[in-house]
Design a protein around this motif. Structure first.
Motif, PDB file in Angstrom:
ATOM      1  N   LEU A   1     -10.467   1.666 -64.770  1.00 43.95           N
ATOM      2  CA  LEU A   1     -11.842   2.177 -64.702  1.00 43.95           C
ATOM      3  C   LEU A   1     -12.056   3.332 -65.679  1.00 43.95           C
ATOM      4  N   PHE A   2     -11.112   4.271 -65.706  1.00 41.17           N
ATOM      5  CA  PHE A   2     -11.258   5.408 -66.620  1.00 41.17           C
ATOM      6  C   PHE A   2     -11.239   4.939 -68.070  1.00 41.17           C
ATOM      7  N   ASN A   3     -10.386   3.973 -68.383  1.00 38.49           N
ATOM      8  CA  ASN A   3     -10.382   3.408 -69.731  1.00 38.49           C
ATOM      9  C   ASN A   3     -11.734   2.790 -70.048  1.00 38.49           C
ATOM     10  N   PHE A   4     -12.224   2.024 -69.103  1.00 42.71           N
ATOM     11  CA  PHE A   4     -13.507   1.332 -69.284  1.00 42.71           C
ATOM     12  C   PHE A   4     -14.640   2.334 -69.472  1.00 42.71           C
ATOM     13  N   LEU A   5     -14.712   3.328 -68.594  1.00 39.85           N
ATOM     14  CA  LEU A   5     -15.781   4.321 -68.670  1.00 39.85           C
ATOM     15  C   LEU A   5     -15.714   5.105 -69.983  1.00 39.85           C
ATOM     16  N   PHE A   6     -14.498   5.424 -70.372  1.00 41.44           N
ATOM     17  CA  PHE A   6     -14.314   6.174 -71.623  1.00 41.44           C
ATOM     18  C   PHE A   6     -14.820   5.353 -72.813  1.00 41.44           C
ATOM     19  N   ALA A   7     -14.426   4.089 -72.849  1.00 40.25           N
ATOM     20  CA  ALA A   7     -14.856   3.215 -73.945  1.00 40.25           C
ATOM     21  C   ALA A   7     -16.372   3.067 -73.958  1.00 40.25           C
ATOM     22  N   ARG A   8     -16.958   2.804 -72.805  1.00 41.54           N
ATOM     23  CA  ARG A   8     -18.406   2.612 -72.736  1.00 41.54           C
ATOM     24  C   ARG A   8     -19.161   3.890 -73.102  1.00 41.54           C
TER      25      ARG A   8
ATOM     26  N   LEU B   1     -16.418   0.807 -54.158  1.00 36.95           N
ATOM     27  CA  LEU B   1     -15.020   1.118 -54.476  1.00 36.95           C
ATOM     28  C   LEU B   1     -14.933   1.737 -55.870  1.00 36.95           C
ATOM     29  N   ARG B   2     -15.712   1.194 -56.786  1.00 37.06           N
ATOM     30  CA  ARG B   2     -15.706   1.689 -58.160  1.00 37.06           C
ATOM     31  C   ARG B   2     -16.175   3.140 -58.199  1.00 37.06           C
ATOM     32  N   ASN B   3     -17.259   3.438 -57.534  1.00 33.81           N
ATOM     33  CA  ASN B   3     -17.809   4.790 -57.477  1.00 33.81           C
ATOM     34  C   ASN B   3     -16.808   5.747 -56.824  1.00 33.81           C
ATOM     35  N   PHE B   4     -16.226   5.299 -55.732  1.00 36.51           N
ATOM     36  CA  PHE B   4     -15.251   6.126 -55.022  1.00 36.51           C
ATOM     37  C   PHE B   4     -14.026   6.423 -55.898  1.00 36.51           C
ATOM     38  N   LEU B   5     -13.534   5.393 -56.553  1.00 37.55           N
ATOM     39  CA  LEU B   5     -12.366   5.540 -57.431  1.00 37.55           C
ATOM     40  C   LEU B   5     -12.661   6.489 -58.587  1.00 37.55           C
ATOM     41  N   ALA B   6     -13.886   6.419 -59.093  1.00 33.79           N
ATOM     42  CA  ALA B   6     -14.257   7.293 -60.217  1.00 33.79           C
ATOM     43  C   ALA B   6     -14.170   8.754 -59.806  1.00 33.79           C
TER      44      ALA B   6
ATOM     45  N   ALA C   1     -14.854  14.349 -61.716  1.00 35.53           N
ATOM     46  CA  ALA C   1     -16.114  14.760 -61.108  1.00 35.53           C
ATOM     47  C   ALA C   1     -17.093  15.048 -62.231  1.00 35.53           C
ATOM     48  N   PRO C   2     -18.370  14.756 -61.994  1.00 34.71           N
ATOM     49  CA  PRO C   2     -19.351  14.908 -63.074  1.00 34.71           C
ATOM     50  C   PRO C   2     -19.660  16.361 -63.415  1.00 34.71           C
ATOM     51  N   GLY C   3     -19.288  17.290 -62.520  1.00 30.73           N
ATOM     52  CA  GLY C   3     -19.558  18.683 -62.837  1.00 30.73           C
ATOM     53  C   GLY C   3     -20.795  19.217 -62.137  1.00 30.73           C
ATOM     54  N   ASP C   4     -21.634  18.316 -61.679  1.00 33.67           N
ATOM     55  CA  ASP C   4     -22.744  18.752 -60.832  1.00 33.67           C
ATOM     56  C   ASP C   4     -22.472  18.199 -59.434  1.00 33.67           C
ATOM     57  N   ASP C   5     -23.483  18.161 -58.586  1.00 34.80           N
ATOM     58  CA  ASP C   5     -23.216  17.765 -57.201  1.00 34.80           C
ATOM     59  C   ASP C   5     -23.384  16.276 -56.925  1.00 34.80           C
ATOM     60  N   ARG C   6     -23.532  15.490 -57.971  1.00 32.55           N
ATOM     61  CA  ARG C   6     -23.705  14.059 -57.717  1.00 32.55           C
ATOM     62  C   ARG C   6     -22.422  13.425 -57.192  1.00 32.55           C
ATOM     63  N   GLU C   7     -22.586  12.499 -56.260  1.00 36.13           N
ATOM     64  CA  GLU C   7     -21.439  11.750 -55.739  1.00 36.13           C
ATOM     65  C   GLU C   7     -21.725  10.261 -55.812  1.00 36.13           C
ATOM     66  N   VAL C   8     -22.914   9.892 -55.356  1.00 33.09           N
ATOM     67  CA  VAL C   8     -23.277   8.486 -55.417  1.00 33.09           C
ATOM     68  C   VAL C   8     -23.806   8.212 -56.817  1.00 33.09           C
ATOM     69  N   MET C   9     -23.010   7.519 -57.595  1.00 29.89           N
ATOM     70  CA  MET C   9     -23.368   7.286 -58.991  1.00 29.89           C
ATOM     71  C   MET C   9     -23.157   5.834 -59.382  1.00 29.89           C
ATOM     72  N   PRO C  10     -24.237   5.125 -59.624  1.00 29.08           N
ATOM     73  CA  PRO C  10     -24.111   3.747 -60.095  1.00 29.08           C
ATOM     74  C   PRO C  10     -23.417   3.703 -61.456  1.00 29.08           C
ATOM     75  N   LEU C  11     -22.986   2.548 -61.838  1.00 23.19           N
ATOM     76  CA  LEU C  11     -22.175   2.392 -63.049  1.00 23.19           C
ATOM     77  C   LEU C  11     -22.775   3.069 -64.279  1.00 23.19           C
TER      78      LEU C  11
ATOM     79  N   ILE D   1     -20.949   5.957 -66.530  1.00 18.19           N
ATOM     80  CA  ILE D   1     -20.691   5.822 -67.966  1.00 18.19           C
ATOM     81  C   ILE D   1     -21.294   7.005 -68.721  1.00 18.19           C
ATOM     82  N   ALA D   2     -22.512   7.357 -68.370  1.00 18.97           N
ATOM     83  CA  ALA D   2     -23.192   8.439 -69.078  1.00 18.97           C
ATOM     84  C   ALA D   2     -22.489   9.772 -68.868  1.00 18.97           C
ATOM     85  N   ALA D   3     -21.910   9.965 -67.684  1.00 15.01           N
ATOM     86  CA  ALA D   3     -21.352  11.276 -67.351  1.00 15.01           C
ATOM     87  C   ALA D   3     -19.864  11.407 -67.663  1.00 15.01           C
TER      88      ALA D   3
END
Length: 510
Positions: A43-50, A294-299, A304-314, A318-320
């Motif tokens: 997932l981290f590889n994927f998010l980084f690439a995207r 599961l994907r969101n939880f694993l991320a 962490a995005p650095g702000d208070d977001r937790e529920v984050m769709p794909l 990717i953006a964060a």
RNA sequence: GGCGCUAUCGUCUAGGGGUUAGGACGGGUGAUUCUCAGUCACUAAACCGGGGUUCGAAUCCCCGUAGCGCUGCCA
């Protein structure tokens, strides 16, 4: 698919520069199911690439013929796809740097080992496994503080001796000549600079006696040939990285950038395994979790995005996502929080999208066929339960009374609501419900409120017993929605049945 | 044993010299439409220990301790 044996000339591999699209890979070994730790690395590889507009390569590291499991491949592919981690290059996807199975690239590794041999950076080692085992035993006994590992026995064999052994077809491996007393340093994108003394490293094996490469050789050769810019892998590889650096050096290649992901631990702080929580991605699918949950939880495990977001769709993930925000500390897999997040995503899902999964569970339960065939009805039921469920299975299990009359009443609730004074009220309900037009949510609510007023009781006095009578339990979706979906005939039947129960109880003195 | 990595509420984390140390899950309390396993509000709960550096450390450095990893012809 033909691949040139050697692509790219020694020393020409350019360093990756900020702003260039990165190339990353996830390189699992087909020795078993894909566990959540591996999935998180993928997932981290994927998010980084995207995030950076780069490429995500899937490569299969099947160089260990002893541990190879044929089923593992399908399981790994299915797991990644389920999580939505589609790879840009690799098995099934193709790509210009293939083949993507290391077992199909053995000629390439042998060729590269030969180059190191010719350059004097590697040597053939004829030591038997027995000798090595003996050596290890002695080192263990002597508790050698330094220089454990291979003793370089074959490092300086005479050429004539090597030729003779080769002529006799003596089994051998190829080892890297590790330089003495040097500092081998690298920069980890997550942990900063890490340095090892080369005296800690022994002359590692590059090519096994069966002709297959070790992970170290194959991984370096492939990462180079495939143009990998960033190696994002589990932190169990930290101690191997200096070895890899030495191999890159021996080839004259610039190493990629490294970032080592923290491990995921079981709730008891130990290693994650089948016994301690699921661990397998597909087990979570089977247990009723949504891939996006599961994907969101694993991320959020190690990032962490650095702000208070937790529920984050794909798209938000990717953006964060940036490597700088990946934590170095190991994280415990907290299934309770996963369940919470799954509940959040269950609410967000349409009943339509949940239908196939829930239907599959219902179908195993020997319910009435006509009800199961009515998709409009099924979607209504799902809509009511997805709001208050945490796993897909709960939707199916808690809604069974939509398919058959309750077999019994929850004892606690019955004690509270099925009292003798309910009999006249049920009679009034029965009479009113029989004539209600239409038998719909709003009309039902109006009826209940009006009747309660007429009887001089709170609406709850009618609502709760009705719920228990039609569902058998003391909790669930809103009553009027429930009654409408159940239909007049069913509601009246169940109320009459409950009335009989209450009457019987009254006589028993219960 | 050696080498390395890591260390903030029970758990996931924010914090990058000056904060009432913030959020989330879970827990507790209360509210709420007809119930809650839903929703909302409130609340308890943490900087591993010891030394430095500094006017001032959760934050920087060192030591200790603990956990984890590596120490394979496994990956």
């Amino acid at each position: 698919m033909t691949t040139p044996l050697i692509s790219g000339k020694i020393g020409e591999m350019a360093d990756w520069k900020e702003g260039m699209p990165p190339v990353v890979r996830f390189a699992p070994s087909p020795t078993g199911y894909l566990h959540v730790g591996g999935a998180r690395t993928a997932l981290f590889n994927f998010l980084f690439a995207r995030h950076h507009g780069g490429r995500f390569i899937l490569r299969i590291e099947d160089t260990d013929r002893k541990r190879y499991q044929p089923d593992a491949l399908a399981e790994i592919f299915a797991s990644l796809k389920w999580l939505g981690l589609q790879w840009d290059e690799g098995p099934e996807a193709g790509g210009g740097a293939g083949p993507y199975f290391q077992s199909l690239r053995t000629a390439l590794y042998r060729e590269h080992a030969d180059r190191l041999l010719a350059a004097g950076r590697a040597y053939r080692c004829f030591c038997t496994e027995e000798r090595l085992a003996q050596l290890r035993l002695e080192q263990e006994k002597a508790k050698m503080a330094h220089g454990s590992g291979y003793d370089r026995h074959c490092r300086d064999l005479e050429e004539a001796r090597v030729r003779a052994l080769l002529a006799a077809d003596t089994p051998h491996v190829v080892r890297l000549k590790v330089p003495d007393d040097r500092s081998v340093a690298f920069h980890d994108l997550i942990r900063g600079d890490i340095a090892y003394d080369s005296a800690q490293l022994d002359d590692l094996v590059l090519l096994k006696s069966d002709g297959f490469p070790t992970y170290h050789l194959a991984n370096v050769v492939d990462d180079h040939l495939m143009g990998i810019s960033h190696v994002l892998r589990g932190d169990e590889w930290i101690a191997s990285t200096p070895k890899h650096i030495l191999i890159y050096e021996a080839f004259g290649w610039a190493p990629p950038l490294f970032a080592h992901m923290p491990v995921i631990l079981a709730p008891d702080g130990g290693k994650l395994s089948k016994r301690r929580g699921a661990a397998s991605v597909l087990d979570y699918q089977r247990a009723g979790f949504l891939p996006e949950a599961l994907r969101n939880f694993l991320a959020l495990l190690g990032w962490a995005p650095g702000d208070d977001r937790e529920v984050m769709p794909l798209e938000e993930l990717i953006a964060a996502f940036t490597l700088e925000r990946v934590q170095a500390k190991a994280a415990v897999f907290d299934e309770t929080k996963l369940e919470w997040m799954n509940g959040v995503y269950l609410q967000r899902r349409s009943a339509e999208s949940l239908l196939p999964d829930v239907q599959a569970i219902w179908e195993k339960m020997e319910l009435a066929h006509d009800a199961l065939a009515d998709e409009v009805f099924l979607k209504k039921v799902i809509a009511m339960f997805k709001e208050r469920s945490r796993k897909i299975g709960e939707i199916a299990e808690n809604s069974l009374y939509f398919f058959r009359d309750p077999l019994e009443y929850d004892a606690q609730a019955a004690k509270k609501y099925f009292k003798p004074d309910m009999l006249p009220r049920i009679d009034a309900l029965l009479a009113a419900l029989a004539d209600l037009q239409p038998f719909a949510q709003d009309a039902l609510e109006g009826l209940y409120r009006r009747l309660a007023e007429e009887l001089g009781v709170s609406a709850g006095k009618l609502i709760h017993p009705t719920r228990l009578a039609v569902s058998g339990v003391g909790f669930g979706p809103g009553l009027f929605e429930m009654l409408e979906t159940l239909g007049r005939e069913t509601v009246l039947r169940r109320l009459r049945k409950a009335r009989g129960q209450i009457a019987a109880r009254g006589q028993d003195g219960n």
